[in-house]
Design a protein around this motif. Structure first.
Motif, short mmCIF file in Angstrom:
data_model
loop_
_atom_site.label_atom_id
_atom_site.label_comp_id
_atom_site.label_asym_id
_atom_site.label_seq_id
_atom_site.Cartn_x
_atom_site.Cartn_y
_atom_site.Cartn_z
N PHE A 193 -0.10 5.17 9.00
CA PHE A 193 0.91 4.34 9.64
C PHE A 193 2.11 4.17 8.70
CE2 PHE A 193 -3.24 3.14 11.25
CZ PHE A 193 -3.06 3.11 12.62
N ILE A 194 3.31 4.27 9.25
CA ILE A 194 4.53 3.99 8.50
C ILE A 194 5.40 3.05 9.32
CG2 ILE A 194 4.50 6.15 7.21
CD1 ILE A 194 6.61 7.22 9.20
N ALA A 195 6.36 2.41 8.66
CA ALA A 195 7.25 1.48 9.36
C ALA A 195 8.55 1.32 8.59
CB ALA A 195 6.57 0.12 9.51
N GLY A 196 9.63 1.09 9.34
CA GLY A 196 10.91 0.73 8.75
C GLY A 196 11.57 1.85 7.94
N PHE A 197 12.62 1.46 7.20
CA PHE A 197 13.39 2.45 6.45
C PHE A 197 12.57 3.06 5.32
CE2 PHE A 197 13.78 -1.32 3.92
CZ PHE A 197 14.02 -0.90 2.62
N THR A 198 11.65 2.29 4.75
CA THR A 198 10.83 2.84 3.68
C THR A 198 9.81 3.84 4.25
OG1 THR A 198 9.47 0.84 3.88
CG2 THR A 198 11.03 0.94 2.05
N GLY A 199 9.35 3.59 5.47
CA GLY A 199 8.44 4.53 6.10
C GLY A 199 9.11 5.87 6.38
N LYS A 200 10.34 5.81 6.87
CA LYS A 200 11.08 7.05 7.12
C LYS A 200 11.33 7.81 5.83
CE LYS A 200 13.31 5.27 11.30
NZ LYS A 200 14.59 4.87 11.94
N ALA A 201 11.66 7.07 4.76
CA ALA A 201 11.89 7.71 3.47
C ALA A 201 10.61 8.36 2.95
CB ALA A 201 12.41 6.69 2.46
N LEU A 202 9.49 7.68 3.14
CA LEU A 202 8.20 8.22 2.70
C LEU A 202 7.86 9.50 3.46
CD1 LEU A 202 5.01 6.47 1.67
CD2 LEU A 202 4.84 8.11 3.54
N ARG A 203 8.00 9.46 4.78
CA ARG A 203 7.69 10.66 5.57
C ARG A 203 8.58 11.83 5.15
NH1 ARG A 203 7.60 9.77 11.77
NH2 ARG A 203 9.79 9.24 11.39
N GLU A 204 9.88 11.57 5.01
CA GLU A 204 10.80 12.64 4.62
C GLU A 204 10.45 13.17 3.23
OE1 GLU A 204 14.65 10.93 4.93
OE2 GLU A 204 14.63 10.86 7.13
N GLY A 205 10.10 12.25 2.31
CA GLY A 205 9.78 12.67 0.95
C GLY A 205 8.51 13.49 0.89
N VAL A 206 7.50 13.06 1.64
CA VAL A 206 6.22 13.78 1.64
C VAL A 206 6.39 15.15 2.30
CG1 VAL A 206 3.87 13.76 2.58
CG2 VAL A 206 4.81 11.70 1.53
N GLU A 207 7.11 15.20 3.41
CA GLU A 207 7.31 16.49 4.09
C GLU A 207 8.16 17.43 3.24
OE1 GLU A 207 8.86 15.48 7.93
OE2 GLU A 207 6.88 14.96 8.73
N LYS A 208 9.08 16.87 2.46
CA LYS A 208 9.88 17.70 1.55
C LYS A 208 9.00 18.37 0.51
CE LYS A 208 14.06 17.52 -1.29
NZ LYS A 208 15.14 16.64 -1.83
N GLU A 209 7.88 17.72 0.18
CA GLU A 209 6.93 18.28 -0.78
C GLU A 209 6.03 19.35 -0.14
OE1 GLU A 209 6.59 17.74 -4.06
OE2 GLU A 209 8.35 16.43 -4.03
N GLY A 210 6.19 19.56 1.16
CA GLY A 210 5.43 20.61 1.83
C GLY A 210 4.22 20.13 2.59
N ILE A 211 4.08 18.80 2.74
CA ILE A 211 2.92 18.24 3.42
C ILE A 211 3.23 18.07 4.91
CG2 ILE A 211 1.27 16.33 3.49
CD1 ILE A 211 1.38 17.93 0.85
N THR A 212 2.30 18.48 5.77
CA THR A 212 2.41 18.22 7.20
C THR A 212 1.94 16.80 7.46
OG1 THR A 212 1.98 20.54 7.72
CG2 THR A 212 1.67 18.93 9.50
#
Length: 308
Positions: A58-77
């Protein structure tokens, strides 16, 4: 496919300072932003060892979006559920004379959002592996670990549990493939000492008696112990290096173990890789990369031995 669950992922703000004084203005020496949470850390380590996974949670808010983008940038689905109320937590990790942590509480998860999460889990098959780790937000049921473990058993999914206390104990009746307490957690679970290899082995055997198929115990500077479903006990010495940040080391052990076991099905090799991955992350800012893991692995693998 390997799936990792992180109920409460985090944006870690990791800083160092020469000194830290409460009630005073302090200045940082170095600063880093690390995207994590226990299941996310496992996915990052798996990726470093060229093993695919999908990160759930689960993610939420601006920090959640940053986390998802950061993790996906590392190559994680990722396949996170976006929560309406609150924001993904920010954790402060301060390294001065001592390690100090100030961790956020995370968002509130509704019944409908939890239902959507279980619908995702309902699509898992016996070919899948599920890694269940980390803390549970207050808005989730206290028996959420047991619910997921029961579902995994029903579907024939290989389940790995990295948690403390009742969270881990509640899954044992559903026979998880692997549980990974650290030595302190193991001692607290049974209110018994876990200072020696014999004591750790005895408590690991109790976890097996209650339902765990395999038990991996991390023992920090004293290495790690693995008690397998076929009754063998293996010991791995601790990796040697300079501690930079212990956050994520246990998750990296799980990731390293799982990456190697998925490839080879060999418990001894998996223990060596797990120990190396955990040590490499402890010697890094954030989750260790391939080269550092393999360098540490060279110094660890020769010391792994069967002790029973």
């Amino acid at each position: 496919m390997i799936y990792t669950i992180t109920f409460n992922p985090a944006v870690d703000y990791v800083v160092t300072a020469d000194t830290f004084r409460t009630g005073k203005t302090n200045r940082t020496k170095t600063e880093n932003i690390v995207f994590g949470g226990k299941g996310v850390n496992v996915s990052l380590l798996l990726h470093a060892l060229n093993t695919k996974s999908i990160a759930l949670g689960f993610i939420a808010g601006f920090t959640g979006k940053a986390l998802r983008e950061g993790v996906e940038k590392e190559g994680i689905t990722t396949d996170f559920i976006e929560v309406e109320n609150g924001f993904t937590r920010i954790n402060l990790k301060l390294h001065a004379e001592e390690e100090t942590e100030l961790n956020g509480s995370g968002p509130e998860i509704s019944e409908n959002e939890l239902k959507s999460f279980f619908e995702k889990l309902g699509a898992l098959t016996p070919q899948d592996t599920l890694v269940l780790s980390g803390s549970v937000p207050k808005s989730l049921p206290k028996d959420i670990y047991a619910q997921i473990a029961k579902l995994a058993q029903t579907k024939g999914v290989r389940l790995i549990v990295d948690a403390a206390g009742d969270l881990l104990l509640s899954t044992l009746e559903f026979q998880p493939f692997l549980v990974k307490p650290n030595r302190e957690e193991l001692s607290e679970m049974f209110r018994a000492p876990a200072d020696t290899e014999e004591q750790v082995t005895a408590l690991a055997e109790e976890l097996k008696r209650r339902g765990a198929k395999n038990v991996l115990v991390s023992m920090a500077g004293d290495g790690a112990l693995l008690y397998t479903e076929t009754g063998e006990v293996y010991f791995a010495p601790a990796a040697k290096g300079t501690l930079i940040n212990s956050t994520g080391a246990g998750d990296s052990m799980v990731g390293g173990f799982l990456a190697e076991f998925t490839r080879s099905g060999d418990f001894e090799k998996a223990l060596a890789m797990g120990t190396a991955a955990g040590g490499a992350t402890a010697f890094s800012v954030g989750i260790a990369g391939f080269q550092k893991i393999m360098a540490v692995h060279e110094s660890v693998k020769a010391g792994v031995q069967r002790v029973r």
